[in-house]
Design a protein around this motif. Structure first.
Motif, PDB file in Angstrom:
ATOM      1  N   ALA A  15       0.791  -1.520   0.148  1.00 21.71           N
ATOM      2  CA  ALA A  15       0.201  -0.024   0.091  1.00 21.71           C
ATOM      3  C   ALA A  15       1.000   1.405   0.333  1.00 21.71           C
ATOM      4  N   HIS A  16       1.674   1.224   0.959  1.00 24.76           N
ATOM      5  CA  HIS A  16       2.939   2.591   1.188  1.00 24.76           C
ATOM      6  C   HIS A  16       4.116   2.274   1.825  1.00 24.76           C
ATOM      7  N   ILE A  17       5.062   2.892   1.263  1.00 29.61           N
ATOM      8  CA  ILE A  17       6.162   3.212   2.283  1.00 29.61           C
ATOM      9  C   ILE A  17       6.114   3.992   3.083  1.00 29.61           C
ATOM     10  N   ILE A  62       4.165   6.420  -1.250  1.00 28.74           N
ATOM     11  CA  ILE A  62       5.408   7.273  -0.565  1.00 28.74           C
ATOM     12  C   ILE A  62       4.697   7.524   0.590  1.00 28.74           C
ATOM     13  N   GLU A  63       4.581   7.418   1.772  1.00 29.64           N
ATOM     14  CA  GLU A  63       3.989   8.194   3.030  1.00 29.64           C
ATOM     15  C   GLU A  63       5.102   8.997   3.399  1.00 29.64           C
ATOM     16  N   LEU A  64       4.834   9.948   3.538  1.00 24.86           N
ATOM     17  CA  LEU A  64       6.028  10.721   4.349  1.00 24.86           C
ATOM     18  C   LEU A  64       5.097  11.480   5.943  1.00 24.86           C
ATOM     19  N   HIS A  86      10.270   4.205   7.990  1.00 24.24           N
ATOM     20  CA  HIS A  86       9.678   3.714   9.402  1.00 24.24           C
ATOM     21  C   HIS A  86       8.380   2.450   9.173  1.00 24.24           C
ATOM     22  N   HIS A  87       8.486   2.051   7.897  1.00 23.77           N
ATOM     23  CA  HIS A  87       7.377   1.139   8.307  1.00 23.77           C
ATOM     24  C   HIS A  87       6.714   0.743   6.627  1.00 23.77           C
ATOM     25  N   ILE A  88       6.435  -0.709   6.457  1.00 23.06           N
ATOM     26  CA  ILE A  88       5.742  -1.030   5.075  1.00 23.06           C
ATOM     27  C   ILE A  88       4.408  -1.774   4.634  1.00 23.06           C
ATOM     28  N   ALA A  89       3.664  -1.161   4.414  1.00 20.34           N
ATOM     29  CA  ALA A  89       2.034  -1.032   5.009  1.00 20.34           C
ATOM     30  C   ALA A  89       1.857  -2.252   3.433  1.00 20.34           C
ATOM     31  N   LEU A  90       1.329  -2.506   3.980  1.00 12.31           N
ATOM     32  CA  LEU A  90       0.090  -4.375   3.071  1.00 12.31           C
ATOM     33  C   LEU A  90      -0.817  -3.717   2.699  1.00 12.31           C
ATOM     34  N   VAL A 136       5.522  -3.784  10.563  1.00 11.91           N
ATOM     35  CA  VAL A 136       4.486  -3.608   9.446  1.00 11.91           C
ATOM     36  C   VAL A 136       3.322  -3.043   9.524  1.00 11.91           C
ATOM     37  N   GLU A 137       3.074  -2.564   8.411  1.00 11.90           N
ATOM     38  CA  GLU A 137       1.189  -2.142   8.993  1.00 11.90           C
ATOM     39  C   GLU A 137       0.189  -2.866   7.596  1.00 11.90           C
ATOM     40  N   LEU A 138      -0.554  -3.834   8.026  1.00 12.05           N
ATOM     41  CA  LEU A 138      -1.852  -3.928   7.832  1.00 12.05           C
ATOM     42  C   LEU A 138      -2.282  -2.704   7.632  1.00 12.05           C
TER      43      LEU A 138
HETATM   44 ZN    ZN Z   1       1.264   4.473   7.078  1.00 13.23          ZN
END
Ligand code: ZN
Length: 142
Positions: A15-17, A62-64, A86-90, A136-138
């Motif tokens: 989804a985003h990094i 990309i999420e800032l 900071h995280h990777i979102a799936l 990891v973010e879901l």
């Molecule tokens: Zn996020």
């Protein structure tokens, strides 16, 4: 090895990094102005005490993340490690059931229940101890 994900579909995409930054305005000089990524939206997420900016890159974003208070997890991250990934979102569906299933399999959850994310989403974080050192973010969009 047998898959242990029951009836769940694998996450369909990143989804985003998430990238922790001190100041979104300054960071946009690179990601928006120089790279030319389209800025989709900027909003504040009360629950995380952050301001976020989403830049579209293909199917992903990309999420800032900029802290809006000292209590923000992002403020603490910046203090400890400085700016960076900071995280990777799936992107997943059935986020609630999935959390339950992961918990049953012994995965450490930071959020047992999904909470309100940005962009009309429900989100929950998994503990890096259970995911090879990556936060990891879901993330489920409605
Ligand atoms: Zn996020």
């Amino acid at each position: 090895m047998e898959l242990k994900n029951g009836t769940f579909e694998a996450p369909e995409k990143i989804a985003h990094i998430g990238i922790a930054v001190h100041n979104i305005e300054n960071s946009l000089a690179f990601y928006n102005d120089l790279l030319g990524l389209t800025l989709e939206n900027v909003e504040e997420v009360e629950s995380e005490q952050v301001k976020v900016a989403f830049l579209k890159i293909g199917e992903s974003r990309i999420e800032l993340l900029e802290p809006i208070s000292k209590e923000s997890p992002i403020a603490k991250f910046l203090e400890r490690k400085g700016e960076g990934i900071h995280h990777i979102a799936l992107e997943v569906n059935d986020i609630e059931k999935r959390l339950l299933q992961l918990k049953t399999e012994g995965i450490r959850l930071i959020n047992e229940q999904p909470k309100e994310g940005s962009n009309n989403s429900q989100i929950a974080f998994l503990h890096p101890k259970s995911t090879n050192g990556v936060l990891v973010e879901l993330c489920q969009h409605y």
